[in-house]
Design a protein around this motif. Structure first.
Motif, PDB file in Angstrom:
ATOM      1  N   ILE A   8       0.842  -1.204   0.000  1.00 51.31           N
ATOM      2  CA  ILE A   8       0.000   0.000   0.000  1.00 51.31           C
ATOM      3  C   ILE A   8       0.876   1.253   0.000  1.00 51.31           C
ATOM      4  CG2 ILE A   8      -1.616   1.351   1.411  1.00 51.31           C
ATOM      5  CD1 ILE A   8      -2.889  -1.353   2.250  1.00 51.31           C
ATOM      6  N   ILE A   9       1.925   1.247   0.816  1.00 44.75           N
ATOM      7  CA  ILE A   9       2.835   2.397   0.861  1.00 44.75           C
ATOM      8  C   ILE A   9       3.527   2.580  -0.491  1.00 44.75           C
ATOM      9  CG2 ILE A   9       4.975   3.270   1.900  1.00 44.75           C
ATOM     10  CD1 ILE A   9       3.973   2.029   4.557  1.00 44.75           C
ATOM     11  N   GLU A  10       4.005   1.497  -1.086  1.00 44.96           N
ATOM     12  CA  GLU A  10       4.650   1.585  -2.406  1.00 44.96           C
ATOM     13  C   GLU A  10       3.670   2.115  -3.449  1.00 44.96           C
ATOM     14  OE1 GLU A  10       6.049  -2.404  -2.988  1.00 44.96           O
ATOM     15  OE2 GLU A  10       7.985  -1.994  -2.047  1.00 44.96           O
ATOM     16  N   THR A  11       2.426   1.652  -3.389  1.00 42.60           N
ATOM     17  CA  THR A  11       1.410   2.127  -4.330  1.00 42.60           C
ATOM     18  C   THR A  11       1.160   3.617  -4.140  1.00 42.60           C
ATOM     19  OG1 THR A  11       0.356  -0.052  -4.358  1.00 42.60           O
ATOM     20  CG2 THR A  11      -0.972   1.813  -5.113  1.00 42.60           C
ATOM     21  N   LEU A  12       1.068   4.052  -2.892  1.00 44.95           N
ATOM     22  CA  LEU A  12       0.871   5.483  -2.622  1.00 44.95           C
ATOM     23  C   LEU A  12       2.055   6.322  -3.108  1.00 44.95           C
ATOM     24  CD1 LEU A  12      -0.777   5.347   0.923  1.00 44.95           C
ATOM     25  CD2 LEU A  12      -1.876   5.907  -1.257  1.00 44.95           C
ATOM     26  N   VAL A  13       3.267   5.788  -2.982  1.00 44.60           N
ATOM     27  CA  VAL A  13       4.450   6.493  -3.481  1.00 44.60           C
ATOM     28  C   VAL A  13       4.384   6.626  -5.008  1.00 44.60           C
ATOM     29  CG1 VAL A  13       6.967   6.311  -3.795  1.00 44.60           C
ATOM     30  CG2 VAL A  13       5.948   5.916  -1.544  1.00 44.60           C
ATOM     31  N   VAL A  14       4.005   5.550  -5.692  1.00 44.70           N
ATOM     32  CA  VAL A  14       3.897   5.587  -7.155  1.00 44.70           C
ATOM     33  C   VAL A  14       2.822   6.589  -7.579  1.00 44.70           C
ATOM     34  CG1 VAL A  14       3.206   4.262  -9.197  1.00 44.70           C
ATOM     35  CG2 VAL A  14       4.805   3.282  -7.561  1.00 44.70           C
ATOM     36  N   ILE A  15       1.685   6.587  -6.910  1.00 46.91           N
ATOM     37  CA  ILE A  15       0.604   7.520  -7.251  1.00 46.91           C
ATOM     38  C   ILE A  15       1.043   8.960  -6.986  1.00 46.91           C
ATOM     39  CG2 ILE A  15      -1.725   8.275  -6.602  1.00 46.91           C
ATOM     40  CD1 ILE A  15      -2.404   5.280  -6.204  1.00 46.91           C
ATOM     41  N   THR A  16       1.746   9.182  -5.867  1.00 46.10           N
ATOM     42  CA  THR A  16       2.254  10.527  -5.567  1.00 46.10           C
ATOM     43  C   THR A  16       3.245  10.983  -6.627  1.00 46.10           C
ATOM     44  OG1 THR A  16       1.963  10.103  -3.204  1.00 46.10           O
ATOM     45  CG2 THR A  16       3.395  11.938  -3.812  1.00 46.10           C
ATOM     46  N   LEU A  17       4.150  10.098  -7.018  1.00 49.71           N
ATOM     47  CA  LEU A  17       5.107  10.428  -8.078  1.00 49.71           C
ATOM     48  C   LEU A  17       4.400  10.728  -9.393  1.00 49.71           C
ATOM     49  CD1 LEU A  17       8.025   7.929  -7.398  1.00 49.71           C
ATOM     50  CD2 LEU A  17       8.045  10.415  -7.114  1.00 49.71           C
ATOM     51  N   TYR A  18       3.355   9.961  -9.691  1.00 49.16           N
ATOM     52  CA  TYR A  18       2.562  10.199 -10.904  1.00 49.16           C
ATOM     53  C   TYR A  18       1.950  11.600 -10.877  1.00 49.16           C
ATOM     54  CZ  TYR A  18      -1.692  10.251 -13.705  1.00 49.16           C
ATOM     55  OH  TYR A  18      -2.703  10.624 -14.557  1.00 49.16           O
ATOM     56  N   ILE A  19       1.362  11.963  -9.744  1.00 54.29           N
ATOM     57  CA  ILE A  19       0.719  13.283  -9.634  1.00 54.29           C
ATOM     58  C   ILE A  19       1.753  14.397  -9.765  1.00 54.29           C
ATOM     59  CG2 ILE A  19      -0.501  14.823  -8.027  1.00 54.29           C
ATOM     60  CD1 ILE A  19      -1.960  12.269  -6.990  1.00 54.29           C
ATOM     61  N   LEU A  20       2.901  14.240  -9.107  1.00 53.99           N
ATOM     62  CA  LEU A  20       3.950  15.260  -9.205  1.00 53.99           C
ATOM     63  C   LEU A  20       4.504  15.361 -10.623  1.00 53.99           C
ATOM     64  CD1 LEU A  20       5.902  14.639  -5.869  1.00 53.99           C
ATOM     65  CD2 LEU A  20       4.392  16.560  -6.424  1.00 53.99           C
ATOM     66  N   LEU A  21       4.780  14.217 -11.236  1.00 58.38           N
ATOM     67  CA  LEU A  21       5.317  14.216 -12.593  1.00 58.38           C
ATOM     68  C   LEU A  21       4.305  14.792 -13.580  1.00 58.38           C
ATOM     69  CD1 LEU A  21       7.783  13.447 -14.219  1.00 58.38           C
ATOM     70  CD2 LEU A  21       6.825  11.179 -14.529  1.00 58.38           C
ATOM     71  N   ARG A  22       3.042  14.474 -13.368  1.00 56.50           N
ATOM     72  CA  ARG A  22       1.973  15.018 -14.224  1.00 56.50           C
ATOM     73  C   ARG A  22       1.921  16.539 -14.105  1.00 56.50           C
ATOM     74  NH1 ARG A  22      -3.979  15.344 -13.112  1.00 56.50           N
ATOM     75  NH2 ARG A  22      -4.921  15.538 -15.139  1.00 56.50           N
ATOM     76  N   ARG A  23       2.030  17.049 -12.881  1.00 55.85           N
ATOM     77  CA  ARG A  23       2.013  18.497 -12.669  1.00 55.85           C
ATOM     78  C   ARG A  23       3.210  19.165 -13.358  1.00 55.85           C
ATOM     79  NH1 ARG A  23       0.758  20.161  -6.822  1.00 55.85           N
ATOM     80  NH2 ARG A  23      -1.288  19.588  -7.553  1.00 55.85           N
ATOM     81  N   VAL A  24       4.393  18.560 -13.237  1.00 57.39           N
ATOM     82  CA  VAL A  24       5.589  19.114 -13.873  1.00 57.39           C
ATOM     83  C   VAL A  24       5.428  19.121 -15.396  1.00 57.39           C
ATOM     84  CG1 VAL A  24       8.046  18.676 -14.319  1.00 57.39           C
ATOM     85  CG2 VAL A  24       7.159  18.547 -11.992  1.00 57.39           C
ATOM     86  N   VAL A  25       4.950  18.012 -15.949  1.00 57.23           N
ATOM     87  CA  VAL A  25       4.764  17.920 -17.406  1.00 57.23           C
ATOM     88  C   VAL A  25       3.729  18.936 -17.881  1.00 57.23           C
ATOM     89  CG1 VAL A  25       3.875  16.423 -19.238  1.00 57.23           C
ATOM     90  CG2 VAL A  25       5.536  15.536 -17.615  1.00 57.23           C
ATOM     91  N   PHE A  26       2.632  19.081 -17.159  1.00 54.23           N
ATOM     92  CA  PHE A  26       1.602  20.044 -17.541  1.00 54.23           C
ATOM     93  C   PHE A  26       2.122  21.474 -17.461  1.00 54.23           C
ATOM     94  CE2 PHE A  26      -2.609  17.539 -16.983  1.00 54.23           C
ATOM     95  CZ  PHE A  26      -2.119  16.558 -17.829  1.00 54.23           C
ATOM     96  N   ASN A  27       2.978  21.778 -16.473  1.00 58.27           N
ATOM     97  CA  ASN A  27       3.590  23.109 -16.397  1.00 58.27           C
ATOM     98  C   ASN A  27       4.501  23.372 -17.585  1.00 58.27           C
ATOM     99  OD1 ASN A  27       2.314  23.931 -14.052  1.00 58.27           O
ATOM    100  ND2 ASN A  27       3.953  23.200 -12.718  1.00 58.27           N
ATOM    101  N   ILE A  28       5.245  22.353 -17.997  1.00 55.10           N
ATOM    102  CA  ILE A  28       6.115  22.494 -19.169  1.00 55.10           C
ATOM    103  C   ILE A  28       5.276  22.759 -20.416  1.00 55.10           C
ATOM    104  CG2 ILE A  28       7.692  21.239 -20.712  1.00 55.10           C
ATOM    105  CD1 ILE A  28       8.795  19.857 -18.172  1.00 55.10           C
ATOM    106  N   VAL A  29       4.169  22.029 -20.563  1.00 54.60           N
ATOM    107  CA  VAL A  29       3.283  22.233 -21.707  1.00 54.60           C
ATOM    108  C   VAL A  29       2.696  23.643 -21.677  1.00 54.60           C
ATOM    109  CG1 VAL A  29       1.104  21.517 -22.762  1.00 54.60           C
ATOM    110  CG2 VAL A  29       2.750  19.789 -22.037  1.00 54.60           C
ATOM    111  N   SER A  30       2.273  24.111 -20.508  1.00 56.65           N
ATOM    112  CA  SER A  30       1.696  25.456 -20.389  1.00 56.65           C
ATOM    113  C   SER A  30       2.714  26.527 -20.742  1.00 56.65           C
ATOM    114  CB  SER A  30       1.176  25.690 -18.973  1.00 56.65           C
ATOM    115  OG  SER A  30       0.115  24.825 -18.688  1.00 56.65           O
ATOM    116  N   LYS A  31       3.942  26.374 -20.270  1.00 54.30           N
ATOM    117  CA  LYS A  31       4.994  27.347 -20.598  1.00 54.30           C
ATOM    118  C   LYS A  31       5.295  27.339 -22.088  1.00 54.30           C
ATOM    119  CE  LYS A  31       7.140  27.367 -16.061  1.00 54.30           C
ATOM    120  NZ  LYS A  31       8.292  26.984 -15.254  1.00 54.30           N
ATOM    121  N   THR A  32       5.285  26.154 -22.690  1.00 55.43           N
ATOM    122  CA  THR A  32       5.518  26.061 -24.128  1.00 55.43           C
ATOM    123  C   THR A  32       4.393  26.731 -24.899  1.00 55.43           C
ATOM    124  OG1 THR A  32       6.693  23.972 -23.804  1.00 55.43           O
ATOM    125  CG2 THR A  32       5.975  24.468 -26.030  1.00 55.43           C
TER     126      THR A  32
END
Length: 170
Positions: A8-32
């Motif tokens: 469960i902890i590993e799954t939560l870490v993966v989901i958290t990383l997904y959300i953070l990475l998604r936010r970073v990618v979306f910010n890059i797209v917005s800046k572009t």
């Protein structure tokens, strides 16, 4: 029971990383989008494609965490990719245009409202203003107010002279 806590902890870490990475990618797209003055609807399509890719990778990691055998997962992914590969082979230009669209979005110097000349050959040139950069086509408005649509995979292969950029540098 402790094994499930770790999963469960590993799954939560993966989901958290997904959300953070998604936010970073979306910010890059917005800046572009802002930097290249691209229509906002174009960013929506790019975000959907990148989100699908990130969600798929996240899903694979979660399946591995919860004990799906890698060999079973590879057989399943291989089957899916075979079906998708056959479909894309039948529509090769579709895949080529989507890939070219992503390249144009992030790396091509041409943006909306740029006046450009596309050098087709010695005696033939296309000249116009970029009015739309879509998922499959780039649309130019010529001086006689007609519109020319070029597939993205062709547009990316042509030699282009950006008149607007040259004008702004002087």
């Amino acid at each position: 029971m402790e094994l499930y806590y770790v999963k469960i902890i590993e799954t939560l870490v993966v989901i958290t990383l997904y959300i953070l990475l998604r936010r970073v990618v979306f910010n890059i797209v917005s800046k572009t989008l802002l930097r290249k003055l691209i229509h906002k609807s174009r960013g929506i399509v790019i975000r959907k494609v990148l989100n699908l890719l990130l969600a798929t990778i996240c899903g694979i990691f979660i399946l591995v965490i919860w004990g799906v055998k890698q060999s079973d997962l590879l057989v399943f992914l291989g089957s899916i990719l075979a079906v998708v590969g056959v479909a894309f082979f039948a529509q090769w230009s579709l895949l080529s245009n989507i890939t070219s669209s992503i390249i144009i979005f992030f790396n091509h110097p041409v943006k909306l409202n740029d006046s450009i000349i596309i050098l087709e050959g010695k005696d033939y040139v296309l000249e116009g203003v970029v009015v739309n950069i879509g998922l499959f086509f780039v649309t130019l408005r010529t001086t006689d107010l007609s519109e020319i649509t070029l597939p993205n995979n062709i547009f990316i292969q042509k030699s282009i002279k950006n008149i607007t950029q040259n004008f702004n540098e002087n």
